[in-house]
Design a protein around this motif. Structure first.
Motif, short mmCIF file in Angstrom:
data_model
loop_
_atom_site.label_atom_id
_atom_site.label_comp_id
_atom_site.label_asym_id
_atom_site.label_seq_id
_atom_site.Cartn_x
_atom_site.Cartn_y
_atom_site.Cartn_z
N THR A 84 0.81 -1.23 0.00
CA THR A 84 0.00 0.00 0.00
C THR A 84 0.84 1.27 0.00
OG1 THR A 84 -0.19 -0.13 2.40
CG2 THR A 84 -1.98 -1.10 1.11
N GLN A 96 -3.91 -1.44 -3.78
CA GLN A 96 -5.03 -1.04 -2.92
C GLN A 96 -5.46 -2.20 -2.07
OE1 GLN A 96 -6.30 2.13 -2.80
NE2 GLN A 96 -4.63 2.64 -4.20
N LEU A 97 -5.87 -1.90 -0.83
CA LEU A 97 -6.40 -2.96 0.02
C LEU A 97 -7.69 -3.50 -0.60
CD1 LEU A 97 -5.90 -1.42 3.56
CD2 LEU A 97 -4.67 -3.35 2.58
N PRO A 98 -7.93 -4.80 -0.48
CA PRO A 98 -9.19 -5.35 -1.01
C PRO A 98 -10.38 -4.76 -0.24
CG PRO A 98 -7.74 -7.08 -0.17
CD PRO A 98 -7.08 -5.79 0.11
N SER A 99 -11.48 -4.65 -0.91
CA SER A 99 -12.70 -4.12 -0.27
C SER A 99 -13.33 -5.12 0.66
CB SER A 99 -13.71 -3.75 -1.33
OG SER A 99 -13.17 -2.77 -2.17
#
Length: 99
Positions: A84, A96-99
């Motif tokens: 990140t 990006q961090l996973p949702s």
């Protein structure tokens, strides 16, 4: 992103015998865009590779082709992480961090 950690399981003489093939394997994976950095641990009991590949299956497939693994001179530990934050030179690898 993955950290591929090698731990030698054989005497350095056997590791060194497989080293030319391992270096060629590294070069192929750099050329393919899979590897960002690699090097020996200090003390010399293995190494580390930072890899950018699609998923764990791809990382495992690449590791399985390493002449060190094929010669049975090391074990691999594969650690996935989400990059990140990065240095400016690695901005293209920011995730990006996973949702």
């Amino acid at each position: 992103m993955f950290v591929l950690e090698l731990t030698y399981t054989a005497p350095l003489e056997r590791v060194d015998a497989a080293l030319p093939g391992h270096v060629e394997w590294l070069e192929r994976n750099y050329a393919a865009g899979h590897f960002l950095a690699a090097g020996r641990k200090v003390p010399r009991d293995g190494g580390l590779i930072i890899a950018s590949v699609a998923d764990r299956a791809a990382a495992e497939a690449i590791v399985a082709e390493d002449p060190f693994a094929l010669a049975g001179v090391c074990d691999y530990r594969i650690t996935e992480f989400v990059a990140t934050t990065t240095a400016p030179a690695l901005e293209a690898y920011k995730e990006q961090l996973p949702s």
